[in-house]
Design an enzyme around this catalytic site. Structure first.
Site, PDB file in Angstrom:
ATOM      1  N   CYS A 167     112.029 -38.806  13.075  1.00  0.00           N
ATOM      2  CA  CYS A 167     112.225 -38.175  11.770  1.00  0.00           C
ATOM      3  C   CYS A 167     113.358 -37.141  11.875  1.00  0.00           C
ATOM      4  O   CYS A 167     113.610 -36.593  12.946  1.00  0.00           O
ATOM      5  CB  CYS A 167     110.912 -37.491  11.369  1.00  0.00           C
ATOM      6  SG  CYS A 167     110.974 -36.513   9.861  1.00  0.00           S
ATOM      7  N   GLY A 168     113.985 -36.873  10.774  1.00  0.00           N
ATOM      8  CA  GLY A 168     115.009 -35.837  10.742  1.00  0.00           C
ATOM      9  C   GLY A 168     114.466 -34.454  11.050  1.00  0.00           C
ATOM     10  O   GLY A 168     115.232 -33.535  11.357  1.00  0.00           O
TER      11      GLY A 168
END
Length: 180
Positions: free
Chosen positions: A35-36
């Site tokens: 995930c970012g």
């Protein structure tokens, strides 16, 4: 009620009662490895190392519900967290944290601290939800990976920090709870 009435599965699939953490200040976060916001493991670990001797713990609860950003099995998740971020706080087993399959703990957390909008230094990072997942914004459910809940020593859910809030931004509130 308090979080002490709930449990979560550990990496081996065994129930861990949150009563085991009674008297501690906790941050419970749903997490993901791809995930970012995954870099927040580093910030959560820094908080844990700084405050663990004062009665503070972070509990990570991995979930694959957001664009399949946690594809690994429990062993792969553990290895990833340790290898890439040096995580020493508890990382539980992968589970569901939103919608009908959400485990009771996350149903309780979101009931106690509903969604109040995106705040903090990086609000624009959440703009993609408006376009791609507008249905996520209409209720109190988890919006994305790395939603963080702050729990006081009595087991009460006292604050919610959305994905865009970096762990360091929680320090003042954690310190206040540790001093009580």
């Amino acid at each position: 009620m308090s979080i002490y009435e709930y449990s979560v599965k550990d990496k081996a699939g065994k129930d861990v009662s949150l009563k085991d953490y009674e008297g501690q200040v906790l941050v419970i976060a749903n997490t993901a490895s791809k995930c970012g916001f995954t870099h927040q493991y580093e910030g959560l670990e820094a908080l844990y190392k700084e405050y663990k001797d004062k009665g503070f713990t972070v509990i990570a609860v991995p979930s694959n519900q957001f664009e399949e950003q946690e594809p690994g099995d429990n062993n792969e998740i553990q290895h990833f967290c340790k290898l890439n971020y040096g995580v020493t706080f508890p990382v539980m087993g992968k589970t569901e944290v939103r919608d009908g399959g959400a485990i009771p703990l996350f149903q309780y957390l979101t009931k106690e601290q509903g969604f109040k909008g995106f705040h903090g230094n990086n609000v624009e990072s959440m703009d993609f939800l408006k376009d791609e997942y507008p249905q996520f914004l209409g209720d109190d459910s988890i919006k994305w990976n790395f939603t963080k809940f702050l729990i006081n020593r009595k087991g009460e859910v006292v604050a919610r920090f959305e994905s865009n809030v970096e762990p360091v931004e929680m320090k003042a509130e954690i310190e206040k709870l540790l001093a009580e």
